[in-house]
Scaffold this motif. Sequence first.
Motif, short mmCIF file in Angstrom:
data_model
loop_
_atom_site.label_atom_id
_atom_site.label_comp_id
_atom_site.label_asym_id
_atom_site.label_seq_id
_atom_site.Cartn_x
_atom_site.Cartn_y
_atom_site.Cartn_z
N GLU A 1 -5.19 3.68 2.26
CA GLU A 1 -4.26 2.71 2.86
C GLU A 1 -4.69 1.27 2.52
OE1 GLU A 1 -1.54 3.51 4.36
OE2 GLU A 1 -1.80 5.62 4.87
N PRO A 2 -4.83 0.94 1.23
CA PRO A 2 -5.44 -0.33 0.85
C PRO A 2 -4.61 -1.57 1.14
CG PRO A 2 -4.55 0.78 -1.06
CD PRO A 2 -4.43 1.75 0.08
N TYR A 3 -3.27 -1.43 1.21
CA TYR A 3 -2.45 -2.62 1.38
C TYR A 3 -1.92 -2.80 2.80
CZ TYR A 3 0.32 1.17 -0.78
OH TYR A 3 0.83 2.38 -1.15
N ALA A 4 -2.54 -2.16 3.77
CA ALA A 4 -2.17 -2.38 5.17
C ALA A 4 -2.42 -3.84 5.54
CB ALA A 4 -2.97 -1.46 6.07
N GLY A 5 -1.40 -4.50 6.05
CA GLY A 5 -1.55 -5.90 6.44
C GLY A 5 -1.28 -6.90 5.33
N PHE A 6 -0.99 -6.43 4.11
CA PHE A 6 -0.71 -7.35 3.02
C PHE A 6 0.70 -7.92 3.15
CE2 PHE A 6 -3.74 -5.50 -0.45
CZ PHE A 6 -4.82 -5.99 0.27
N ASP A 7 0.85 -9.19 2.80
CA ASP A 7 2.19 -9.75 2.65
C ASP A 7 2.73 -9.35 1.28
OD1 ASP A 7 0.99 -11.48 0.78
OD2 ASP A 7 0.74 -13.07 2.27
N TRP A 8 3.99 -9.71 1.00
CA TRP A 8 4.62 -9.24 -0.23
C TRP A 8 3.90 -9.76 -1.47
CZ3 TRP A 8 7.28 -5.46 -1.87
CH2 TRP A 8 7.98 -5.52 -3.08
N GLY B 1 -6.26 -10.24 9.86
CA GLY B 1 -6.26 -8.86 9.43
C GLY B 1 -5.94 -8.71 7.95
N GLY B 2 -5.00 -9.51 7.46
CA GLY B 2 -4.62 -9.44 6.06
C GLY B 2 -5.74 -9.88 5.13
#
Length: 229
Positions: free
Chosen positions: A175-182, A152-153
């Motif tokens: 919502e562009p950073y949904a699923g992004f890690d830090w 998903g990321g």
Amino acid sequence: MEASETRTQVLPGNDGAWGAATLLSAVGIEKAYRRLGRRRKRAQVLAGAGIELYPGEVVGLVGENGSGKSTFMKVLVGALDADAGTVTTRGRIGYCPQEPLVYSRLTCDEHIELFGRAYGMPDADVRRSRNELYEGLNFARYAGVRVDRLSGGTLSKLNLALALLPDPDVLLLDEPYAGFDWDTYLRFWDLVEARRARGKSVLVVSHFVVDEHRFTRIVDVRDGRTWSR
């Protein structure tokens, strides 16, 4: 669309004003949906919403679930017709939808090639932008992987990369950073800041704003209207 051109979408209702430096202007946007199971009953989602985006700014669009943020974004990009209002844009528009619009059997490279042709980009520009985005979002190792095999990321990275590919003048991100890690979240803001510094305009839709200092200003969607903080 070339940067010197102006695209105007005029919808029944209001006449919109055009500012000389404005990259996007939306005035009096209205949208209602029919309620399921209720004849002639319509739910008013947007009731006169509006926004103006200027060069070199990052704007946050926030609101509760169901407030109409994504509906407003779809009207701005032309993916959804409004019932009333005017949207005027200048230059190329990039759009990152909340749900990726991709083809499950195509690889990341094939998506970038396909979207590059749709944007009318020269092959050399597609290659250069692709390499920059693979490096910037750190997913070059998935270049030959089919979308249905991505996490998903990584799919969110591809979704964002396809919007960034043509280096648009106005970037609309839902919502562009949904699923992004830090790490990817920080990389995302590096890409946004680089574009802001070059006079691009970025609109980011989110349920809430964590790093408010990253935004030029915040606009709330509430009761079908938009309110600047």
